[in-house]
Design a protein around this motif. Structure first.
Motif, PDB file in Angstrom:
ATOM      1  N   ARG A  74       0.818  -1.060  -0.017  1.00 55.01           N
ATOM      2  CA  ARG A  74       0.050  -0.037   0.003  1.00 55.01           C
ATOM      3  C   ARG A  74       1.012   1.336   0.002  1.00 55.01           C
ATOM      4  O   ARG A  74       0.290   2.300  -0.774  1.00 55.01           O
ATOM      5  N   ARG A  75       1.998   1.355   0.651  1.00 56.80           N
ATOM      6  CA  ARG A  75       2.743   2.358   1.047  1.00 56.80           C
ATOM      7  C   ARG A  75       3.284   3.211  -0.392  1.00 56.80           C
ATOM      8  O   ARG A  75       2.993   4.264  -0.499  1.00 56.80           O
ATOM      9  N   SER A  76       3.874   2.493  -1.350  1.00 57.02           N
ATOM     10  CA  SER A  76       4.085   3.045  -2.511  1.00 57.02           C
ATOM     11  C   SER A  76       3.118   3.619  -3.341  1.00 57.02           C
ATOM     12  O   SER A  76       3.184   4.827  -3.806  1.00 57.02           O
ATOM     13  N   PHE A  77       1.956   2.808  -3.184  1.00 57.92           N
ATOM     14  CA  PHE A  77       0.948   3.503  -4.257  1.00 57.92           C
ATOM     15  C   PHE A  77       0.122   4.643  -3.173  1.00 57.92           C
ATOM     16  O   PHE A  77      -0.580   5.501  -3.912  1.00 57.92           O
ATOM     17  N   LEU A  78       0.051   4.763  -2.129  1.00 59.54           N
ATOM     18  CA  LEU A  78      -0.430   5.916  -1.461  1.00 59.54           C
ATOM     19  C   LEU A  78       0.664   7.203  -1.927  1.00 59.54           C
ATOM     20  O   LEU A  78       0.046   8.230  -1.992  1.00 59.54           O
ATOM     21  N   LEU A  79       1.728   6.859  -1.857  1.00 57.93           N
ATOM     22  CA  LEU A  79       2.811   7.975  -2.376  1.00 57.93           C
ATOM     23  C   LEU A  79       2.423   8.559  -3.674  1.00 57.93           C
ATOM     24  O   LEU A  79       2.496   9.703  -3.682  1.00 57.93           O
ATOM     25  N   VAL A  80       2.432   7.344  -4.567  1.00 57.77           N
ATOM     26  CA  VAL A  80       1.990   7.867  -5.945  1.00 57.77           C
ATOM     27  C   VAL A  80       0.633   8.412  -6.112  1.00 57.77           C
ATOM     28  O   VAL A  80       0.650   9.442  -6.832  1.00 57.77           O
ATOM     29  N   TYR A  99      -2.786  24.008 -15.244  1.00 62.02           N
ATOM     30  CA  TYR A  99      -3.413  23.411 -13.958  1.00 62.02           C
ATOM     31  C   TYR A  99      -4.612  22.549 -14.361  1.00 62.02           C
ATOM     32  O   TYR A  99      -4.854  21.694 -13.613  1.00 62.02           O
ATOM     33  N   PHE A 100      -5.550  23.352 -15.045  1.00 62.27           N
ATOM     34  CA  PHE A 100      -6.675  22.249 -15.546  1.00 62.27           C
ATOM     35  C   PHE A 100      -6.539  21.005 -16.318  1.00 62.27           C
ATOM     36  O   PHE A 100      -7.229  20.165 -16.045  1.00 62.27           O
ATOM     37  N   ALA A 101      -5.621  21.232 -17.082  1.00 63.84           N
ATOM     38  CA  ALA A 101      -5.020  20.098 -17.786  1.00 63.84           C
ATOM     39  C   ALA A 101      -4.485  18.986 -16.894  1.00 63.84           C
ATOM     40  O   ALA A 101      -4.897  17.745 -17.104  1.00 63.84           O
ATOM     41  N   MET A 102      -3.783  19.444 -15.686  1.00 62.66           N
ATOM     42  CA  MET A 102      -3.265  18.458 -14.964  1.00 62.66           C
ATOM     43  C   MET A 102      -4.289  17.960 -14.020  1.00 62.66           C
ATOM     44  O   MET A 102      -4.131  16.885 -13.547  1.00 62.66           O
ATOM     45  N   ILE A 103      -5.440  18.705 -13.633  1.00 67.34           N
ATOM     46  CA  ILE A 103      -6.462  18.124 -12.879  1.00 67.34           C
ATOM     47  C   ILE A 103      -6.992  16.982 -13.639  1.00 67.34           C
ATOM     48  O   ILE A 103      -7.570  15.873 -13.154  1.00 67.34           O
ATOM     49  N   SER A 104      -7.266  17.327 -15.016  1.00 65.70           N
ATOM     50  CA  SER A 104      -7.989  16.076 -15.761  1.00 65.70           C
ATOM     51  C   SER A 104      -7.041  14.992 -15.740  1.00 65.70           C
ATOM     52  O   SER A 104      -7.459  13.738 -15.474  1.00 65.70           O
ATOM     53  N   VAL A 105      -5.763  15.118 -16.024  1.00 65.24           N
ATOM     54  CA  VAL A 105      -4.821  13.849 -16.163  1.00 65.24           C
ATOM     55  C   VAL A 105      -4.600  13.246 -14.895  1.00 65.24           C
ATOM     56  O   VAL A 105      -4.599  11.987 -14.723  1.00 65.24           O
ATOM     57  N   SER A 106      -4.701  13.869 -13.676  1.00 62.80           N
ATOM     58  CA  SER A 106      -4.391  13.463 -12.538  1.00 62.80           C
ATOM     59  C   SER A 106      -5.500  12.582 -11.961  1.00 62.80           C
ATOM     60  O   SER A 106      -5.165  11.913 -11.058  1.00 62.80           O
ATOM     61  N   GLY A 107      -6.727  12.388 -12.683  1.00 62.67           N
ATOM     62  CA  GLY A 107      -7.744  11.531 -12.375  1.00 62.67           C
ATOM     63  C   GLY A 107      -7.217  10.309 -12.605  1.00 62.67           C
ATOM     64  O   GLY A 107      -7.737   9.150 -11.812  1.00 62.67           O
ATOM     65  N   ALA A 108      -6.294   9.882 -13.260  1.00 64.21           N
ATOM     66  CA  ALA A 108      -5.868   8.521 -13.603  1.00 64.21           C
ATOM     67  C   ALA A 108      -4.908   7.988 -12.252  1.00 64.21           C
ATOM     68  O   ALA A 108      -4.854   7.045 -11.765  1.00 64.21           O
ATOM     69  N   PHE A 109      -4.764   8.752 -11.032  1.00 64.41           N
ATOM     70  CA  PHE A 109      -4.244   8.508  -9.830  1.00 64.41           C
ATOM     71  C   PHE A 109      -4.896   9.042  -8.739  1.00 64.41           C
ATOM     72  O   PHE A 109      -4.535   9.025  -7.441  1.00 64.41           O
ATOM     73  N   SER A 110      -5.893   9.784  -9.021  1.00 61.29           N
ATOM     74  CA  SER A 110      -6.828  10.305  -7.865  1.00 61.29           C
ATOM     75  C   SER A 110      -7.638   9.356  -7.289  1.00 61.29           C
ATOM     76  O   SER A 110      -8.842   9.404  -7.135  1.00 61.29           O
ATOM     77  N   VAL A 111      -7.103   8.315  -6.931  1.00 61.24           N
ATOM     78  CA  VAL A 111      -7.868   7.273  -6.169  1.00 61.24           C
ATOM     79  C   VAL A 111      -7.161   6.891  -4.771  1.00 61.24           C
ATOM     80  O   VAL A 111      -7.152   5.681  -4.414  1.00 61.24           O
ATOM     81  N   THR A 112      -6.874   7.828  -4.094  1.00 64.25           N
ATOM     82  CA  THR A 112      -6.210   7.660  -2.619  1.00 64.25           C
ATOM     83  C   THR A 112      -7.239   6.927  -1.939  1.00 64.25           C
ATOM     84  O   THR A 112      -6.604   6.007  -1.100  1.00 64.25           O
ATOM     85  N   PHE A 113      -8.637   6.825  -1.967  1.00 67.69           N
ATOM     86  CA  PHE A 113      -9.360   6.362  -0.829  1.00 67.69           C
ATOM     87  C   PHE A 113      -9.350   5.036  -1.227  1.00 67.69           C
ATOM     88  O   PHE A 113      -9.408   3.929  -0.279  1.00 67.69           O
ATOM     89  N   SER A 114      -9.137   4.352  -2.220  1.00 71.53           N
ATOM     90  CA  SER A 114      -9.017   3.201  -2.619  1.00 71.53           C
ATOM     91  C   SER A 114      -7.881   2.427  -2.030  1.00 71.53           C
ATOM     92  O   SER A 114      -8.051   1.327  -1.200  1.00 71.53           O
ATOM     93  N   VAL A 115      -6.679   2.893  -2.060  1.00 70.83           N
ATOM     94  CA  VAL A 115      -5.507   2.436  -1.144  1.00 70.83           C
ATOM     95  C   VAL A 115      -5.807   2.713   0.157  1.00 70.83           C
ATOM     96  O   VAL A 115      -5.571   1.751   1.036  1.00 70.83           O
TER      97      VAL A 115
END
Length: 460
Positions: A74-80, A99-115
């Protein structure tokens, strides 16, 4: 070599969640300003597109990230996830377009609750898990109780640049906390020893993942319940404060107080009341009660036209916040210990999809019913909220068919354990017992001897 400080616990997860969402909460007012300045003619349309792309990417990536955390820890993916979720923050004033482009792309990793929920499942016993999930969700609410008001105050008196700087520093503090203080929660023998081990690309397909869930009736019913209940909730988040300001005529100060009061009530609901309900009426009935509160809340929002009605509905909304931690606890009972990240990733991915579809759906319904946000009074002031109540009613009916307890031997996740997929990497992991109060993680006696699980459940 032992990483982090102390034994892995719920409190490590709580700090990570609080810092991440407190940083974003500070940016509530500046983000609306930058959004309007960048897209003055199509502010709400672009907001919907940005959130839609982010939600879609979250839906696509969450099962894979959750499954990989079952293999590599879990730890590595929390960091990512925290790093990429917070990466857009410093760009807000430097380059709004990036900023808005990065918000959109960051969705690929915006799953902190999952981990995070998988991390919590690793370090808690089953009977304590719903309480721990409630504490995590309450921490999320707590991070948003004061941060928007603090951000608005700093923005008004010192400018948006200071707000962005403070939010960036808090995000960096969160990353440093994970690097220095968060220990790995997944037992060593349940992890692969090398990052070069082959991983099936089938796991990257969220639809294939959902099709596998279809083999397990319990998890399938839970996923449908989550989708139908969270879709209107996501749409509500995107438009409700604008609705309060323009249609109900709340002042900005009143809205800030409203956020704080509902946030505090949500914290109480997800700690004190959730624990009490889980012990008295059980996991499934707690989910049903939460859905009932949500139906009442949305109907009240949709039909109410007076400020006091919004305050009353807000109190009901706080009680409905018990639903998701109760659902997370319920789905964790249907998965093996080495599949917690996978199933929580599925649930988080569905919520990510709703975060993309919900705002667009609500905007379309406002347009379809020709509701102009200009303070006019209609027979049904908020059609999207009323239709959302109907969707949650269907979710309630679906949840009625969720069994309170499911024998682990009937789980589709065990079927996958012998199928040579991701779980094939854990062939030596003990199978969970059928006793409903038995904690599968504790069957591995060697890990239990090296882990101090006492005191992990929050004191309530």
């Amino acid at each position: 070599m032992q990483q982090g400080i102390g034994k892995p616990s719920v409190y490590h997860a709580v700090v990570v969640i609080f810092l991440e969402f407190f940083a974003w909460g500070l940016l509530t007012t500046p983000m609306l300003t930058v959004l309007h300045e960048t897209f003055p003619q199509h502010t709400f349309l672009m907001n919907g597109l940005i959130q839609g792309v982010k939600g879609l990417l979250s839906f696509m990536s969450a099962p894979l990230i959750g499954a990989l955390s079952d293999v590599w820890g879990r730890r590595s993916f929390l960091l990512v996830t925290v790093f990429f979720t917070c990466a857009p923050i410093p760009l807000m004033r430097l380059s709004p377009w990036w900023y808005f482009a990065m918000i959109s792309v960051s969705g690929a990793f915006s799953v902190t609750f999952s981990v995070i929920f998988a991390y919590v499942a690793d370090v808690t016993e089953e009977r304590e898990r719903s309480t721990a999930y409630g504490l995590v969700s309450a921490t999320f609410a707590a991070s948003l109780v004061t941060s928007p008001a603090i951000g608005a105050y700093l923005s008004t008196n010192y400018g948006d640049n200071l707000v962005v700087l403070v939010a960036t520093l808090i995000a960096l503090a969160d990353i440093c906390f994970i690097l220095l203080a968060v220990p790995e929660s997944l037992p060593e023998k349940m992890r692969l020893n090398t990052w070069g081990a082959p991983i099936s690309w089938e796991q990257a397909d969220p639809f294939a993942s959902l099709r596998r869930v279809g083999k397990d009736t319990t998890v399938l019913l839970i996923c449908i319940t989550v989708f139908l209940s969270y879709l209107p909730e996501a749409g509500q988040y995107s438009s409700f404060f604008l609705y309060l300001r323009q249609v109900i005529n709340f002042s900005p100060t009143t809205i800030a107080v409203f956020i704080g009061v509902v946030g505090i009530l949500s914290i109480l609901a997800q700690t004190l009341f959730l624990t009490l309900l889980m012990r008295t009426i059980g996991n499934k009935n707690t989910v049903l009660l939460g859905l009932g509160f949500q139906i009442l809340q949305l109907a009240w929002y949709g039909l109410g036209s007076e400020p006091w009605m919004m305050w009353a509905a807000g109190a009901v909304a706080a009680m409905s916040s018990i639903t998701f931690p109760a659902v997370s606890a319920l789905v964790s009972r249907s998965a093996d210990p080495d599949q917690q990240g996978l199933v929580q990733g599925m649930i988080t991915g569905i919520r990510g999809l709703c975060n993309g579809l919900g705002p667009a759906l609500y905007g379309f319904i406002f347009f379809l019913f020709n509701v102009e946000l200009s303070g006019i009074h209609l027979i049904v002031p908020g059609p999207p909220f009323l239709l959302g109540a109907c969707a949650v009613l269907v979710a309630f009916l679906v949840a009625l068919f969720i069994p309170e307890h499911q024998p682990a031997s009937a789980s589709a996740f065990q079927e996958r354990k012998g199928s040579g997929s991701l779980a094939g990497a854990h062939v030596n992991t003990p199978l969970p017992g059928s006793d409903e109060d038995f904690e599968p993680l504790l069957e591995d006696t060697d890990w239990w001897k090296t882990s101090d699980l006492s005191g992990i459940a929050p004191a309530v």
